[in-house]
Write a protein that holds these residues in place. Structure first.
Motif, PDB file in Angstrom:
ATOM      1  N   ASP A  27       0.959  -1.037   0.106  1.00 57.00           N
ATOM      2  CA  ASP A  27      -0.045   0.096  -0.157  1.00 57.00           C
ATOM      3  C   ASP A  27       0.824   1.017  -0.119  1.00 57.00           C
ATOM      4  O   ASP A  27       0.610   2.237  -0.863  1.00 57.00           O
ATOM      5  N   ALA A  28       1.869   1.179   0.698  1.00 59.11           N
ATOM      6  CA  ALA A  28       2.781   2.326   0.839  1.00 59.11           C
ATOM      7  C   ALA A  28       3.541   2.731  -0.440  1.00 59.11           C
ATOM      8  O   ALA A  28       3.568   3.825  -0.816  1.00 59.11           O
ATOM      9  N   PHE A  29       4.008   1.376  -1.238  1.00 58.04           N
ATOM     10  CA  PHE A  29       4.460   1.586  -2.373  1.00 58.04           C
ATOM     11  C   PHE A  29       3.385   2.202  -3.514  1.00 58.04           C
ATOM     12  O   PHE A  29       3.781   3.066  -4.271  1.00 58.04           O
ATOM     13  N   ARG A  30       2.246   1.680  -3.348  1.00 59.38           N
ATOM     14  CA  ARG A  30       1.143   2.006  -4.288  1.00 59.38           C
ATOM     15  C   ARG A  30       0.956   3.703  -4.260  1.00 59.38           C
ATOM     16  O   ARG A  30       0.649   4.290  -5.045  1.00 59.38           O
ATOM     17  N   ASP A  31       1.151   4.172  -2.797  1.00 60.28           N
ATOM     18  CA  ASP A  31       0.485   5.498  -2.952  1.00 60.28           C
ATOM     19  C   ASP A  31       1.668   6.596  -2.803  1.00 60.28           C
ATOM     20  O   ASP A  31       1.515   7.670  -2.437  1.00 60.28           O
ATOM     21  N   GLY A  32       2.846   5.823  -3.067  1.00 55.92           N
ATOM     22  CA  GLY A  32       4.101   6.694  -3.380  1.00 55.92           C
ATOM     23  C   GLY A  32       4.911   7.102  -2.021  1.00 55.92           C
ATOM     24  O   GLY A  32       5.717   7.954  -2.066  1.00 55.92           O
ATOM     25  N   SER A  33       4.225   6.735  -0.956  1.00 54.47           N
ATOM     26  CA  SER A  33       5.008   6.946   0.453  1.00 54.47           C
ATOM     27  C   SER A  33       6.217   6.091   0.581  1.00 54.47           C
ATOM     28  O   SER A  33       7.255   6.345   1.415  1.00 54.47           O
ATOM     29  N   LEU A  34       6.444   5.329  -0.258  1.00 53.09           N
ATOM     30  CA  LEU A  34       7.640   4.268  -0.247  1.00 53.09           C
ATOM     31  C   LEU A  34       8.029   4.251  -1.699  1.00 53.09           C
ATOM     32  O   LEU A  34       7.463   3.922  -2.827  1.00 53.09           O
ATOM     33  N   ARG A  35       9.618   4.426  -1.755  1.00 55.68           N
ATOM     34  CA  ARG A  35       9.889   4.611  -3.114  1.00 55.68           C
ATOM     35  C   ARG A  35      10.623   3.323  -3.596  1.00 55.68           C
ATOM     36  O   ARG A  35      10.378   3.215  -4.771  1.00 55.68           O
ATOM     37  N   PHE A  36      11.289   2.685  -2.980  1.00 54.17           N
ATOM     38  CA  PHE A  36      11.986   1.315  -3.417  1.00 54.17           C
ATOM     39  C   PHE A  36      11.238   0.026  -2.804  1.00 54.17           C
ATOM     40  O   PHE A  36      11.367  -0.216  -1.563  1.00 54.17           O
ATOM     41  N   LEU A  37      10.625  -0.729  -3.664  1.00 56.21           N
ATOM     42  CA  LEU A  37       9.959  -2.142  -3.190  1.00 56.21           C
ATOM     43  C   LEU A  37      10.860  -3.370  -3.607  1.00 56.21           C
ATOM     44  O   LEU A  37      11.079  -3.357  -4.791  1.00 56.21           O
ATOM     45  N   ILE A  38      11.738  -3.796  -2.543  1.00 57.62           N
ATOM     46  CA  ILE A  38      12.591  -5.030  -2.863  1.00 57.62           C
ATOM     47  C   ILE A  38      11.498  -6.269  -2.671  1.00 57.62           C
ATOM     48  O   ILE A  38      10.838  -6.449  -1.768  1.00 57.62           O
ATOM     49  N   ALA A  39      11.540  -6.957  -3.791  1.00 59.12           N
ATOM     50  CA  ALA A  39      10.580  -7.878  -3.896  1.00 59.12           C
ATOM     51  C   ALA A  39      11.181  -9.424  -4.405  1.00 59.12           C
ATOM     52  O   ALA A  39      12.029  -9.692  -5.220  1.00 59.12           O
ATOM     53  N   SER A  40      10.566 -10.223  -3.833  1.00 59.28           N
ATOM     54  CA  SER A  40      10.683 -11.593  -4.714  1.00 59.28           C
ATOM     55  C   SER A  40       9.672 -11.698  -5.824  1.00 59.28           C
ATOM     56  O   SER A  40       8.971 -10.710  -5.837  1.00 59.28           O
ATOM     57  N   ASP A  41       9.609 -12.861  -6.212  1.00 60.13           N
ATOM     58  CA  ASP A  41       8.709 -13.102  -7.580  1.00 60.13           C
ATOM     59  C   ASP A  41       7.278 -12.961  -7.197  1.00 60.13           C
ATOM     60  O   ASP A  41       6.375 -13.048  -7.697  1.00 60.13           O
ATOM     61  N   VAL A  42       6.997 -12.900  -5.917  1.00 57.22           N
ATOM     62  CA  VAL A  42       5.579 -12.600  -5.270  1.00 57.22           C
ATOM     63  C   VAL A  42       4.965 -11.517  -5.850  1.00 57.22           C
ATOM     64  O   VAL A  42       3.810 -11.376  -6.214  1.00 57.22           O
ATOM     65  N   ALA A  43       5.885 -10.441  -6.278  1.00 58.92           N
ATOM     66  CA  ALA A  43       5.243  -9.229  -6.893  1.00 58.92           C
ATOM     67  C   ALA A  43       5.541  -9.295  -8.342  1.00 58.92           C
ATOM     68  O   ALA A  43       5.537  -8.188  -9.052  1.00 58.92           O
ATOM     69  N   ALA A  44       6.083 -10.421  -8.988  1.00 58.65           N
ATOM     70  CA  ALA A  44       6.438 -10.281 -10.329  1.00 58.65           C
ATOM     71  C   ALA A  44       5.464 -10.039 -11.375  1.00 58.65           C
ATOM     72  O   ALA A  44       5.558  -9.617 -12.237  1.00 58.65           O
TER      73      ALA A  44
END
Length: 515
Positions: free
Chosen positions: A296-313
């Motif tokens: 949610d934070a990444f979506r609303d722009g309050s988080l700049r970098f999302l470090i992700a596994s393929d859960v977000a691929a």
DNA sequence: AAAAAAC
């Protein structure tokens, strides 16, 4: 140009579409909505980012607008491979049911049964679920799928990758054979083909060019990287990542950074944070509330970098992601396509940057082969001159005392010593003229040679016979002509649906689940 | 070789 108002959708759905700011359907919507509204099965071959979600939610809402839900017997079911995708679909329903009284429940793992049970008992029109939790509810005897009139399988090829196909088959078996099935997959692997032959009846086949494969609006580069010493490789690789990021400066408004392993997701996230970057990890070992919060934070722009596994691929639709960094080369070439597809969405430009170590070169070759394109090489600045300032003693702790590397966001130009070395190759990479390539080269193996035969001949291969009184082939068959408007147009205009900011960002997980 | 998903 077709408008939503030409598509026979419920007037209240149309109103919600207008409210959301959309006028014209995307190709997958234009192709899938009419047959879906006629009650036909649909086989949609498309990725997210093509407007796929609305291509089933809009007709579903229209069909469900008539009639009422009964306790414990939902009238429709949407299956998604990950919890985040299920939540995203639920949000899409909220957007377009705003003038309806339809009820829904989101059945995903990682949260308590209680609220979910309550909703099921009251009766819901739409069930949105991941397979494990859905079957759990069924086994506890709290849920009957015999009232399901419409069933959607989303991201089927990913379900296959994740070993969900037996669950999916089981769930199919729990629903009435008279149901309407809308089935979506990015590719048609043989196993997917088999499932569709078994459970779909004379489907309208709708296919759109894969948008993200190597489309013109995503610039792709790779940095071949080798550590100066084996024991330094990990920290140097993290430094290389920071250099890539710093070099993009303000062009990189936000980014998803993919790692192959959950452990590396954690390490890289921690390292970036330590160096002053606004970063947070997401992977399947984190608890659900954390995952939700971070996304949610990444979506609303309050988080700049999302470090992700393929859960977000795959499938995640965050409209304005400027960059995707592949910290690791994905070991399945297909995953590369999915990962970089998180940027360059809805007709925007995007940039995908990858770090490739020698041991990943084989996988890298496979990626270039898949996308039928040469990914532009950029040099590793650390190799050319600058490794000396990374004192071996300091490296493993990544001590924050080196302020120079800790304030990357403020300076448009990165560190002085590295600036010249880095700037040249990267600028060159950006100047590379986009190679002309047609729609076909965008979809090298999206659909092999099996375009129509199976869909037409499937009646005799049905392992599970399925009378289809109301589902004969009406209208045009083989509805696979929807490429004409694909490709995004190149004028960088935002097109299609799925480009709004989901309102559930603002909600807690509890509100979302019960809402 | 790893990730995801049920408890």
């Amino acid at each position: 140009m077709t408008k939503f108002s030409d598509l026979n959708l419920d007037p209240k759905v149309l109103k919600a579409i207008v409210d959301a700011g959309y006028e014209s359907p995307t190709p997958i919507q234009e192709g899938a909505i009419p047959p879906a509204l006629e009650g036909r099965d649909v086989l949609g071959i498309a990725q997210t980012g093509t407007g796929k979600t609305a291509s089933f939610t809009l007709p579903m809402i229209t069909l469900l607008a008539k009639g009422r839900a009964r306790a414990r017997m939902p009238r429709s079911l949407v299956l998604c491979p990950t919890r985040e995708l299920a939540a995203q679909v639920a949000e899409n329903f909220d957007t377009y049911t705003k003038y309806h009284k339809l009820t829904k429940a989101l059945l995903i793992g990682g949260v308590s049964f209680k609220e979910q049970d309550k909703l099921i008992d009251k009766g819901v029109d739409v069930l949105i679920a991941t397979p494990g939790r859905l079957l759990d509810h069924v086994e506890r005897g709290k849920l009957l799928l015999t009232g399901v009139q419409v069933m959607v399988v989303d991201e089927a090829d990913r379900m296959l990758d994740m070993g969900f196909i037996p669950d999916i088959e089981r769930i199919f078996g729990l629903t009435p054979f008279t149901r309407q099935t809308l089935f979506f997959s990015a590719t048609m692997a043989p196993e997917i083909e088999r499932i569709t032959n078994t459970f779909l009846s004379n489907p309208a086949r709708v296919e759109v060019a894969r948008q993200a494969t190597s489309s013109e609006n995503i610039e792709q580069v790779v940095m071949m990287f080798k550590g100066s010493r084996k024991d330094r490789e990990a920290s140097e690789k993290r430094k290389a990542l920071r250099m890539l990021i710093d070099n993009e400066a303000e062009k990189c408004t936000n980014a998803i950074i993919f790692c192959n392993r959950k452990m590396d997701v954690d390490t890289v996230a921690k390292s970036l944070k330590k160096h002053g970057y606004d970063a947070a990890p997401i992977h399947g070992d984190l608890d659900q509330s954390q995952r939700t919060k971070t996304l949610d934070a990444f979506r609303d722009g309050s988080l700049r970098f999302l470090i992700a596994s393929d859960v977000a691929a795959r499938g995640l639709d965050v409209p304005a992601v400027s960059h995707v960094f592949n910290y690791d080369v994905p070991s399945h070439a297909e995953d590369y396509v999915h990962r970089i597809g998180r940027t360059g969405r809805a007709g925007r430009d995007g940039k995908a940057m990858m770090i490739c170590v020698p041991r990943d070169e084989k996988n890298f070759d496979a990626i270039e082969k898949l996308i039928q394109k040469t990914i532009t090489r950029i040099d590793n600045p650390m190799q050319t001159s600058d490794t000396l300032d990374e004192a071996p003693a300091a490296e493993q702790g990544e001590k924050p005392k080196r302020t120079r590397t800790r304030t990357p966001r403020k300076s448009a130009a990165p560190k002085v010593e590295t600036a010249q070395v880095e700037a040249a190759p990267i600028e060159a990479a950006q100047a590379e003229p986009p190679k002309p390539h047609d729609a076909k080269s965008d979809a090298p193996k999206a659909v092999p040679h099996t375009r129509e035969p199976k869909a037409q001949t499937n009646t005799h291969t049905n392992a599970q016979p399925k009378p289809q009184a109301q589902k004969e082939a009406r209208g045009r068959s083989g509805n696979n002509n929807n490429r004409s408007r694909g490709g995004g147009g190149g004028d960088n205009k935002v097109v299609g649906m799925g480009d709004h900011m989901p309102g559930f960002i603002a909600m807690s997980f509890d509100e979302r689940r019960t809402g």
